[in-house]
Scaffold this motif. Structure first.
Motif, PDB file in Angstrom:
ATOM      1  N   LEU A 209      11.449  -4.969   1.283  1.00 53.84           N
ATOM      2  CA  LEU A 209      10.551  -5.294   1.919  1.00 53.84           C
ATOM      3  C   LEU A 209      10.030  -5.257   2.609  1.00 53.84           C
ATOM      4  O   LEU A 209       8.929  -5.413   2.688  1.00 53.84           O
ATOM      5  CB  LEU A 209      11.329  -6.783   3.018  1.00 53.84           C
ATOM      6  CG  LEU A 209      12.106  -8.281   2.776  1.00 53.84           C
ATOM      7  CD1 LEU A 209      13.463  -8.264   3.475  1.00 53.84           C
ATOM      8  CD2 LEU A 209      11.768  -8.722   1.921  1.00 53.84           C
ATOM      9  N   GLN A 210      10.240  -4.052   3.208  1.00 52.80           N
ATOM     10  CA  GLN A 210       8.807  -2.692   4.045  1.00 52.80           C
ATOM     11  C   GLN A 210       8.144  -3.157   3.150  1.00 52.80           C
ATOM     12  O   GLN A 210       6.732  -2.488   4.132  1.00 52.80           O
ATOM     13  CB  GLN A 210      10.573  -1.963   4.554  1.00 52.80           C
ATOM     14  CG  GLN A 210       9.250  -0.739   4.889  1.00 52.80           C
ATOM     15  CD  GLN A 210       9.378  -1.184   6.613  1.00 52.80           C
ATOM     16  OE1 GLN A 210       9.919  -1.928   7.493  1.00 52.80           O
ATOM     17  NE2 GLN A 210       7.774  -0.894   6.851  1.00 52.80           N
ATOM     18  N   ARG A 211       8.475  -2.613   1.486  1.00 50.57           N
ATOM     19  CA  ARG A 211       6.920  -2.254   0.976  1.00 50.57           C
ATOM     20  C   ARG A 211       6.103  -2.841   0.282  1.00 50.57           C
ATOM     21  O   ARG A 211       5.294  -3.070   0.837  1.00 50.57           O
ATOM     22  CB  ARG A 211       7.803  -1.000  -0.742  1.00 50.57           C
ATOM     23  CG  ARG A 211       7.886   0.035  -0.572  1.00 50.57           C
ATOM     24  CD  ARG A 211       8.264   0.191  -2.135  1.00 50.57           C
ATOM     25  NE  ARG A 211      10.180   0.774  -0.885  1.00 50.57           N
ATOM     26  CZ  ARG A 211      10.821   0.390  -2.745  1.00 50.57           C
ATOM     27  NH1 ARG A 211      10.249   0.133  -3.437  1.00 50.57           N
ATOM     28  NH2 ARG A 211      12.555   1.292  -1.846  1.00 50.57           N
TER      29      ARG A 211
ATOM     30  N   GLN B 266      -0.627  -4.874   4.633  1.00 46.99           N
ATOM     31  CA  GLN B 266      -0.828  -4.677   5.691  1.00 46.99           C
ATOM     32  C   GLN B 266      -2.280  -3.587   5.248  1.00 46.99           C
ATOM     33  O   GLN B 266      -3.042  -3.810   5.586  1.00 46.99           O
ATOM     34  CB  GLN B 266       0.086  -3.420   6.650  1.00 46.99           C
ATOM     35  CG  GLN B 266       1.245  -4.958   6.801  1.00 46.99           C
ATOM     36  CD  GLN B 266       0.732  -4.903   8.396  1.00 46.99           C
ATOM     37  OE1 GLN B 266      -0.632  -5.068   9.323  1.00 46.99           O
ATOM     38  NE2 GLN B 266       1.091  -6.350   7.862  1.00 46.99           N
ATOM     39  N   SER B 267      -2.069  -2.919   4.408  1.00 46.18           N
ATOM     40  CA  SER B 267      -3.148  -1.949   3.633  1.00 46.18           C
ATOM     41  C   SER B 267      -4.143  -3.026   3.177  1.00 46.18           C
ATOM     42  O   SER B 267      -5.042  -2.710   3.212  1.00 46.18           O
ATOM     43  CB  SER B 267      -2.342  -0.809   2.480  1.00 46.18           C
ATOM     44  OG  SER B 267      -2.111  -0.247   3.071  1.00 46.18           O
ATOM     45  N   GLU B 268      -3.675  -3.948   2.102  1.00 41.70           N
ATOM     46  CA  GLU B 268      -4.931  -4.634   2.184  1.00 41.70           C
ATOM     47  C   GLU B 268      -5.658  -5.660   3.317  1.00 41.70           C
ATOM     48  O   GLU B 268      -7.184  -5.629   2.913  1.00 41.70           O
ATOM     49  CB  GLU B 268      -3.994  -6.261   0.708  1.00 41.70           C
ATOM     50  CG  GLU B 268      -3.190  -5.666  -0.540  1.00 41.70           C
ATOM     51  CD  GLU B 268      -3.140  -6.518  -0.878  1.00 41.70           C
ATOM     52  OE1 GLU B 268      -2.863  -8.124  -0.551  1.00 41.70           O
ATOM     53  OE2 GLU B 268      -2.016  -5.948  -2.039  1.00 41.70           O
ATOM     54  N   ASP B 269      -4.638  -5.979   4.118  1.00 41.13           N
ATOM     55  CA  ASP B 269      -5.549  -6.965   5.124  1.00 41.13           C
ATOM     56  C   ASP B 269      -6.508  -5.332   5.836  1.00 41.13           C
ATOM     57  O   ASP B 269      -7.944  -5.647   5.905  1.00 41.13           O
ATOM     58  CB  ASP B 269      -4.679  -6.931   6.714  1.00 41.13           C
ATOM     59  CG  ASP B 269      -4.475  -8.658   5.639  1.00 41.13           C
ATOM     60  OD1 ASP B 269      -4.458  -8.808   4.743  1.00 41.13           O
ATOM     61  OD2 ASP B 269      -2.890  -8.386   6.780  1.00 41.13           O
ATOM     62  N   ARG B 270      -5.816  -4.175   5.844  1.00 43.98           N
ATOM     63  CA  ARG B 270      -6.935  -2.997   6.087  1.00 43.98           C
ATOM     64  C   ARG B 270      -8.498  -2.431   5.398  1.00 43.98           C
ATOM     65  O   ARG B 270      -9.198  -2.384   5.835  1.00 43.98           O
ATOM     66  CB  ARG B 270      -6.435  -1.546   6.697  1.00 43.98           C
ATOM     67  CG  ARG B 270      -5.269  -1.937   8.196  1.00 43.98           C
ATOM     68  CD  ARG B 270      -4.481  -0.748   7.993  1.00 43.98           C
ATOM     69  NE  ARG B 270      -3.353  -0.480   8.617  1.00 43.98           N
ATOM     70  CZ  ARG B 270      -2.206  -0.560   7.886  1.00 43.98           C
ATOM     71  NH1 ARG B 270      -2.448   0.367   7.491  1.00 43.98           N
ATOM     72  NH2 ARG B 270      -1.409  -0.562   8.576  1.00 43.98           N
ATOM     73  N   THR B 271      -7.589  -3.321   4.296  1.00 46.16           N
ATOM     74  CA  THR B 271      -9.048  -3.022   2.796  1.00 46.16           C
ATOM     75  C   THR B 271      -9.851  -3.791   2.967  1.00 46.16           C
ATOM     76  O   THR B 271     -11.477  -3.719   2.916  1.00 46.16           O
ATOM     77  CB  THR B 271      -8.210  -2.593   1.843  1.00 46.16           C
ATOM     78  OG1 THR B 271      -7.565  -1.999   1.554  1.00 46.16           O
ATOM     79  CG2 THR B 271      -9.522  -2.240   0.276  1.00 46.16           C
TER      80      THR B 271
END
Length: 67
Positions: free
Chosen positions: A50-52, A58-63
């Motif tokens: 779940l953490q991964r 979150q990484s996709e949102d930042r990108t």
């Protein structure tokens, strides 16, 4: 792991359900994934997964924000 495979064995939450929850609800903390049918609140086996998934979302949102 396939989308319809259970990620949370205690509450039978699939990877697909968690991915949809991440996309639709956009939780701010990984702990909020427990709102997805109780994922991660049983034995704890799925918490690293779940953490991964949370970190990947979150990484996709930042990108997307930088485009």
């Amino acid at each position: 792991m396939q989308p319809n495979d259970e990620l949370c064995l205690c509450f039978h939450v699939t990877k697909h359900k968690v991915a949809n929850f991440l996309r639709l609800e956009n939780p701010k903390r990984a702990a909020q994934l427990s709102e997805c049918f109780g994922a991660g609140t049983g034995c704890g086996w799925c918490r690293p997964y779940l953490q991964r998934m949370f970190e990947a979302a979150q990484s996709e949102d930042r990108t997307d924000a930088t485009l």
